[in-house]
Design an enzyme around this catalytic site. Structure first.
Site, PDB file in Angstrom:
ATOM      1  N   SER A 130      10.860   6.015   1.956  1.00  0.00           N
ATOM      2  CA  SER A 130      11.392   4.614   1.504  1.00  0.00           C
ATOM      3  C   SER A 130      11.706   4.644   0.083  1.00  0.00           C
ATOM      4  CB  SER A 130      10.381   3.690   1.817  1.00  0.00           C
ATOM      5  OG  SER A 130      10.795   2.452   1.910  1.00  0.00           O
ATOM      6  N   ALA A 131      11.156   3.792  -0.866  1.00  0.00           N
ATOM      7  CA  ALA A 131      11.441   3.892  -2.304  1.00  0.00           C
ATOM      8  C   ALA A 131      11.247   5.323  -2.719  1.00  0.00           C
ATOM      9  CB  ALA A 131      10.773   2.707  -2.916  1.00  0.00           C
TER      10      ALA A 131
END
Length: 385
Positions: free
Chosen positions: A183-184
């Site tokens: 994700s991030a």
């Protein structure tokens, strides 16, 4: 007396049958979501998270966990940043003799305080350390809103430099370094490869990205609109909050170190494994990044796992597809240290077919977990009376 016992037994059997029917009915009902039908195992986990009965960082029941002593040691320490601050890192070091290749892992969590850290993603990193038998370093980069862009990217890159310079202290091989993240953290992992190229930093062997965020710009993707409610573990409101706090100035949205999908130069980057999930607002941008990366000459292995949601790798202990994705990433990273993946034209592989026995197992476990969740909800309601 015998008649009473028989009646009791029959009543008990009927009660159990009704409970089973109720559990099956509930699980099948949960599988019909706002964006369509999902597999029953995915359905019960989504329902549990939605009802706050479990979280992605909770430990799996012991029946799903492997036993035995780990093949690595784990050390948590802090490393200095050039601005005078320190960040935490966690080093997983194989017990056998080295030196060992190094995997640097960046956790997910929308770049925001309270959404992710090295503890919430510890199970993924433990599994990578065990499966690869490499040194794995989990990086606790600083988070917004206290630390907006570019703090997280600079912390992430400086962690790479620290690992390269201090490899001998943890029996690592500085000539074999890979990055990974979800994700991030997937965003940061691929951005670090760009920073290393631009700054003549350490050579990076490969990158493994789980459902990465690849652009902060207002791009129309069907997955962003289909799965943005938050029921699939990430919502539009969280994405907007991340943009507001991590990239508060609009000119940051197009920066290649925040939005690698929009970078003008994606040449000379290390081979990439990009794993996406069907029910994920970030699906399309992750796959779009894989395509433009391949078009720039990077060897890309892109795989979409159908039937699962954002963050599914965190549930690998109870989701076969999460385990398969983690196995695939572990094998990819291990093999890339031995030989660079060959370039091929971009192709998205869809992981969809499930063996009959595995499907039956998933269904049985889904009903068992569903029964547990319903029981937990019932006890909670009774306790509140």
């Amino acid at each position: 007396m015998k008649k009473r016992l028989r009646r009791f037994f029959l009543s008990f059997v009927v009660f159990l049958l009704l409970c089973c029917i109720g559990i099956i009915g509930a699980v099948e009902y949960w599988s019909h979501t706002e964006a369509g039908k999902v597999p029953v195992k995915t359905a019960v986990l989504l329902h549990a998270v939605d009802q706050r009965l479990v979280t992605s960082d909770m430990k799996a029941p012991k029946i799903f966990s492997s036993s035995g002593s780990p093949s690595y040691t784990r050390t948590t320490t802090s490393i200095p940043m050039t601005d005078g601050e320190e960040i935490p890192i966690r080093i997983y070091q194989p017990k056998k003799e080295g030196p060992h290749p190094i995997i640097i892992y960046y956790h997910g969590g929308a770049f925001l305080e309270g959404y992710g850290n090295i503890n919430t993603h510890d199970n993924i990193v433990r599994a990578l350390a065990s499966k690869t038998q490499n040194v794995v370093i989990s990086v606790g980069y600083r988070l917004a809103p206290a630390h907006p862009f570019p703090t997280a990217t600079e912390d992430s890159y400086e962690a790479l430099l620290w690992a390269f310079q201090h490899a001998s202290s943890f029996n690592g091989d500085p000539s074999k370094i890979a990055v990974a993240g979800d994700s991030a953290g997937g965003n940061l992992a691929t951005v670090v490869t760009m920073m290393a190229r631009d700054r003549n930093g350490p050579s990076i062997t490969s990158q493994a990205l789980f459902y990465p965020l690849t652009t902060f710009q207002d791009v129309t993707f069907s997955s962003r609109s289909l799965y943005d409610s938050g029921y699939y573990l990430i919502s539009r409101s969280v994405m907007e909050k991340a943009r507001k706090n991590y990239t508060p100035e609009e000119n940051m949205w197009s920066n290649p170190y925040t939005s690698p999908l929009d970078a003008q130069n994606l040449h000379d980057l290390p081979p990439a494994l990009i794993i996406t999930a069907e029910f994920d607002p970030l699906r399309d941008e992750g796959e779009a990044y894989g395509k433009v990366l391949a078009e720039s000459g990077t060897a890309v292995n892109a795989v979409r796992y159908n039937g699962v949601m954002h963050g599914f790798v965190s549930f690998y202990e109870v989701m076969n597809r999460g385990k398969d994705a983690l196995d695939k990433a572990s094998l990819y990273l291990t093999e890339s240290f031995q030989q660079q993946p060959e370039y091929q034209a971009y192709q998205l592989d869809i992981y969809d077919n499930q063996p009959a026995l595995e499907s039956l197992q998933d269904r049985g476990e889904a009903y068992a977990i569903g029964g547990y969740l319903l029981g937990k909800q019932a006890i909670s309601k009774i306790s509140s009376w």
